[in-house]
Motif scaffolding. Sequence first.
Motif, PDB file in Angstrom:
ATOM      1  N   VAL A  51      11.076  -1.640   9.617  1.00 50.78           N
ATOM      2  CA  VAL A  51      10.115  -2.718   9.838  1.00 50.78           C
ATOM      3  C   VAL A  51       8.726  -2.121   9.999  1.00 50.78           C
ATOM      4  CG1 VAL A  51       9.498  -4.676  11.274  1.00 50.78           C
ATOM      5  CG2 VAL A  51      11.899  -4.074  10.971  1.00 50.78           C
ATOM      6  N   LEU A  52       7.777  -2.637   9.230  1.00 50.72           N
ATOM      7  CA  LEU A  52       6.387  -2.207   9.356  1.00 50.72           C
ATOM      8  C   LEU A  52       5.589  -3.289  10.058  1.00 50.72           C
ATOM      9  CD1 LEU A  52       5.449  -0.666   5.873  1.00 50.72           C
ATOM     10  CD2 LEU A  52       6.298   0.491   7.907  1.00 50.72           C
ATOM     11  N   ARG A  53       4.687  -2.855  10.930  1.00 50.33           N
ATOM     12  CA  ARG A  53       3.788  -3.816  11.576  1.00 50.33           C
ATOM     13  C   ARG A  53       2.427  -3.168  11.730  1.00 50.33           C
ATOM     14  NH1 ARG A  53       6.508  -5.310  16.294  1.00 50.33           N
ATOM     15  NH2 ARG A  53       5.162  -4.147  17.703  1.00 50.33           N
ATOM     16  N   HIS A  54       1.378  -3.844  11.260  1.00 51.14           N
ATOM     17  CA  HIS A  54       0.018  -3.314  11.330  1.00 51.14           C
ATOM     18  C   HIS A  54      -0.061  -1.887  10.814  1.00 51.14           C
ATOM     19  CE1 HIS A  54      -0.801  -6.922  13.254  1.00 51.14           C
ATOM     20  NE2 HIS A  54      -0.628  -6.575  14.509  1.00 51.14           N
ATOM     21  N   GLY A  55       0.651  -1.575   9.749  1.00 51.74           N
ATOM     22  CA  GLY A  55       0.543  -0.267   9.132  1.00 51.74           C
ATOM     23  C   GLY A  55       1.368   0.818   9.792  1.00 51.74           C
ATOM     24  N   ARG A  56       2.155   0.463  10.815  1.00 53.99           N
ATOM     25  CA  ARG A  56       2.995   1.478  11.466  1.00 53.99           C
ATOM     26  C   ARG A  56       4.463   1.104  11.334  1.00 53.99           C
ATOM     27  NH1 ARG A  56      -0.460   0.983  16.014  1.00 53.99           N
ATOM     28  NH2 ARG A  56      -2.174   2.462  15.852  1.00 53.99           N
ATOM     29  N   VAL A  57       5.337   2.109  11.495  1.00 58.28           N
ATOM     30  CA  VAL A  57       6.756   1.809  11.538  1.00 58.28           C
ATOM     31  C   VAL A  57       7.050   1.223  12.912  1.00 58.28           C
ATOM     32  CG1 VAL A  57       9.085   2.753  11.506  1.00 58.28           C
ATOM     33  CG2 VAL A  57       7.380   3.628   9.915  1.00 58.28           C
ATOM     34  N   ALA A  58       7.462  -0.064  12.923  1.00 54.46           N
ATOM     35  CA  ALA A  58       7.708  -0.726  14.202  1.00 54.46           C
ATOM     36  C   ALA A  58       9.157  -0.579  14.631  1.00 54.46           C
ATOM     37  CB  ALA A  58       7.348  -2.208  14.095  1.00 54.46           C
ATOM     38  N   GLY A  59      10.021  -0.154  13.715  1.00 56.26           N
ATOM     39  CA  GLY A  59      11.417   0.012  14.094  1.00 56.26           C
ATOM     40  C   GLY A  59      12.282   0.288  12.897  1.00 56.26           C
ATOM     41  N   GLU A  60      13.486   0.790  13.179  1.00 49.43           N
ATOM     42  CA  GLU A  60      14.426   1.098  12.108  1.00 49.43           C
ATOM     43  C   GLU A  60      15.811   0.774  12.631  1.00 49.43           C
ATOM     44  OE1 GLU A  60      14.358   5.189  10.899  1.00 49.43           O
ATOM     45  OE2 GLU A  60      16.263   4.984   9.852  1.00 49.43           O
ATOM     46  N   VAL A  61      16.570  -0.033  11.873  1.00 51.14           N
ATOM     47  CA  VAL A  61      17.919  -0.401  12.323  1.00 51.14           C
ATOM     48  C   VAL A  61      18.863  -0.450  11.132  1.00 51.14           C
ATOM     49  CG1 VAL A  61      17.295  -1.771  14.334  1.00 51.14           C
ATOM     50  CG2 VAL A  61      17.332  -2.834  12.092  1.00 51.14           C
ATOM     51  N   THR A  77       0.839  -1.200   0.000  1.00 53.73           N
ATOM     52  CA  THR A  77       0.000   0.000   0.000  1.00 53.73           C
ATOM     53  C   THR A  77       0.870   1.244   0.000  1.00 53.73           C
ATOM     54  OG1 THR A  77      -1.664  -1.173   1.270  1.00 53.73           O
ATOM     55  CG2 THR A  77      -1.814   1.220   1.256  1.00 53.73           C
ATOM     56  N   LEU A  78       1.878   1.244   0.857  1.00 53.63           N
ATOM     57  CA  LEU A  78       2.763   2.405   0.975  1.00 53.63           C
ATOM     58  C   LEU A  78       3.441   2.699  -0.358  1.00 53.63           C
ATOM     59  CD1 LEU A  78       3.958   4.445   2.989  1.00 53.63           C
ATOM     60  CD2 LEU A  78       5.847   2.861   3.329  1.00 53.63           C
ATOM     61  N   MET A  79       3.927   1.649  -1.020  1.00 46.55           N
ATOM     62  CA  MET A  79       4.623   1.860  -2.279  1.00 46.55           C
ATOM     63  C   MET A  79       3.665   2.294  -3.386  1.00 46.55           C
ATOM     64  SD  MET A  79       7.707   1.665  -1.740  1.00 46.55           S
ATOM     65  CE  MET A  79       7.564   2.122  -0.027  1.00 46.55           C
ATOM     66  N   ASN A  80       2.432   1.801  -3.311  1.00 45.93           N
ATOM     67  CA  ASN A  80       1.448   2.243  -4.298  1.00 45.93           C
ATOM     68  C   ASN A  80       1.106   3.721  -4.118  1.00 45.93           C
ATOM     69  OD1 ASN A  80       1.065   0.032  -5.966  1.00 45.93           O
ATOM     70  ND2 ASN A  80      -0.269  -0.973  -4.495  1.00 45.93           N
ATOM     71  N   ILE A  81       1.160   4.190  -2.886  1.00 49.75           N
ATOM     72  CA  ILE A  81       0.931   5.619  -2.645  1.00 49.75           C
ATOM     73  C   ILE A  81       2.113   6.411  -3.186  1.00 49.75           C
ATOM     74  CG2 ILE A  81       0.853   7.376  -0.843  1.00 49.75           C
ATOM     75  CD1 ILE A  81      -0.755   5.272   0.801  1.00 49.75           C
ATOM     76  N   LEU A  82       3.305   5.941  -2.859  1.00 47.84           N
ATOM     77  CA  LEU A  82       4.506   6.617  -3.323  1.00 47.84           C
ATOM     78  C   LEU A  82       4.504   6.711  -4.845  1.00 47.84           C
ATOM     79  CD1 LEU A  82       7.401   7.598  -3.326  1.00 47.84           C
ATOM     80  CD2 LEU A  82       8.150   5.333  -2.705  1.00 47.84           C
TER      81      LEU A  82
END
Lengths: 509, 348
Positions: free
Chosen positions: A216-226, A49-54
Amino acid sequence: MADPRPVVLKLEGITKRFGTLTANDAIGFALHQGEVLALLGENGAGKTTLMNILFGHYTADAGTVEVMGQALPPGQPGAALAAGVGMVHQHFTLADNLTVTENILIGTRPLWRGGLGRAEARARIAALSRDFGLAVHPEAKVRTLSVGECQRVEILKALYREARVLILDEPTAVLTPQETEALFATLKKAVDRGLSIIFISHKLHEVMAVSDRVIVLRHGRVAGEVATAETDRHRLAEMMVGAEVRLPAPSLARPGSALMELDAVSTPPEGTRPGLKSVSLALRAGQITGLAGVSGNGQGALADLVSGLAAPSAGRFEVAGARVERWSPRAALQAGVGRIPEDRHATGSIADFTLTENAVLEDYARPPYSRRGWMNWRAARAHAEKIIKDYDVRCPGPEARIRLLSGGNMQKLILGRALETAPRIILANQPVRGLDIGALTYVQDRLIAARDGGAAVLLISEDLDEILALSDVIHVMSEGRLSPGFPRGTKTPAELGVWMAGQGFDHAA
Amino acid sequence: MRLEPVRNASLARRLGLPLLALAFTVVVASVLARLAGADPFATLGLILKGAAGSKFALLETLNRATPLIFTGLAVAVAFRAKLWNIGAEAQLYAGALLTVLVGTQLGLPGPVAIPAMALAAILAGALVLLGPAVLKLRLGVDEVVTTLLLNFIMLLLISMLLEGPLKDPMGMGWPKSPPIPRDARLPRLIEGLRLHWGFGLALIAAVSVWLIQIRTTLGYEIRAVGLNPQAARFAGIPVNRVIVKTALLSGGLAALAGFSEVAGLKGNLTLDLSPGFGYTGIVVAMLALLHPLGVVASAIFVAGVFVGANSMSRAADVPTYIADISVAVALLSMVLAILLTKFRVVRG
């Protein structure tokens, strides 16, 4: 993490809702030049979904997209293309009847310019293929290309339009290990030339191998970044599903009587696909029978036979101890066969039907869903709601079209539809292909639970690890022939590989 | 330029665009009328008056809509299952032929004759489409070709019968069948009004088809087969049987158009019984987006345009082909308007 390199792409506060489902919830991140950013998440986490928006296929309910500091107007793929964003979709967007060159040229030239400028184009395509290691014949018709080659054409298409940002949506889902290696080499060359890449995946080892940074995405949110260098597969998996990952460890099977028996059964070949050649097999209650083999060696023919699409042309075929007279999908359903087909989009569901309509696809003709030819939509809807609840199908509701669902959620609905009838025999054909860890373990656990409940499960998979972990008995198929059954733990992967290569059958036969 | 789907189109969009299409039609018709030497401002009034300006005009429109509802339903039902029935014209004539045969040859009393004619017509139309359906399922013959060609075969067959065994001996040599007796004609829907029961039957058919589609297992099967035959087959839906049932239903509906024209309006069979009702049924069904209730509205609209434009060309004393052009413009612009309520044009 202060990255000195310039930001080429920036997303801020992207939110997208489908009905009551929030697919993207205030997602924001930045992509730097020359970076491979992995977007990791389960099916339905909101990656696509995110990439389709982008890329302008969807319009976000809120949030902005900036490319090279310029805001991108929403809902216009043309603008994304012009700004230098190229996308390689999970399902290719090529015209089968055109050549590679023609496919690359589509949409790059104004209508009023006569001709395609082939010669010039061909030279550029050849240069790009060479520079990026994307070998493909420019005059071949796309119809004749393999899946890996099609993907190379898609990448060439983006490069030909001078993309600076390349988005790859689950690019390895369709590739062999060798093709995956080649793709990674191409990506390496691209970032060396200053391109930036977003790599969408749910396969941990690939993300570890190819990316510099992981979101990392989880349930439509950013769950973390590493940073990839500072993490490992285990920690990524935990971020992805929000809990510790377990591997399936089924208890010991207690096999019962044979619920489906094949004795020297043959089926005719279909096109290039081999039929069954004198196959003998017994599917026993309380046991998972695993079917290993290289793709296209007759697994499809066996699946068609079990699911009712094909009938044997020779041999003895018994279900529940009685010889089968008339065999059809409906006969199989009535005999208590629950089916999970290989292709959930083309065979397992009807994309433009609602979840309710899909939930009763196999049972619509009997009460309570219909009586004397009249549908009872209330009962059908209640059935759909039960599956949605019991099988954790994430969706806007039972009246949503199933095409809006991610692959994992679609598969859960199909699984629920099959298991709700308490089938005695279960055909699970590639049940977890393309699924993320969360959905994958869920489906596997359900199959094990069904086995423990006394069902005979036939598991067909090209993933040998999956077969070894789940199966109580393993058979190998090669060119339509079936090996004897090997009980759990009696064969190593290497020994099974010998059978998969077609050796050993002569002695057994 | 490209098309982008519009979700939940606004009411203004859904009403405004069709109105715009009508306005465009009126402008084109007016310009043509002006070129032919008539008062362009009078043409709009004349079209409207001719289509719905009086009780007579309105009933004329509804009479004209009746066969279009039947053929529109026939096409809508078949297209839902992706069975491309282009042969509603042939099925209509098959229905008309059986209506005349049963009505004139068996000598049944009126109350028995009417249902007998209707049943015979339905059977004939169903059989005419059964052939192409079976050829499609057994041999993979494209039904677009077979149903289209059957239209000509059927017309030539009727022509042969009307010049031969079915020729009316009292017909002064015209190629027409003997008339069916008075008491075997469809009664008026309302006493004193020039509207026969065929229209009522068409409305009942539309509601029935709608109920079949949304409420019955057959309707569910038809939609499933049309949307994804592979998944339908896997799920145990008898795909071939569903297509055969769809063909029987579609052919029967188209045949009722022939029955209603003969038994309700004309009384006998001629070669100009249908000025292309079968083909116009495709337009009607597409305008209605294959919705059975929408077919009623779009059939009345299409009939109104036909009747109004014809009446205008007579009243304004302009050539009748201006009416034909107006009809074509109306249909094309209406199809475009309906498309644009579902999609918007985006630049780039």
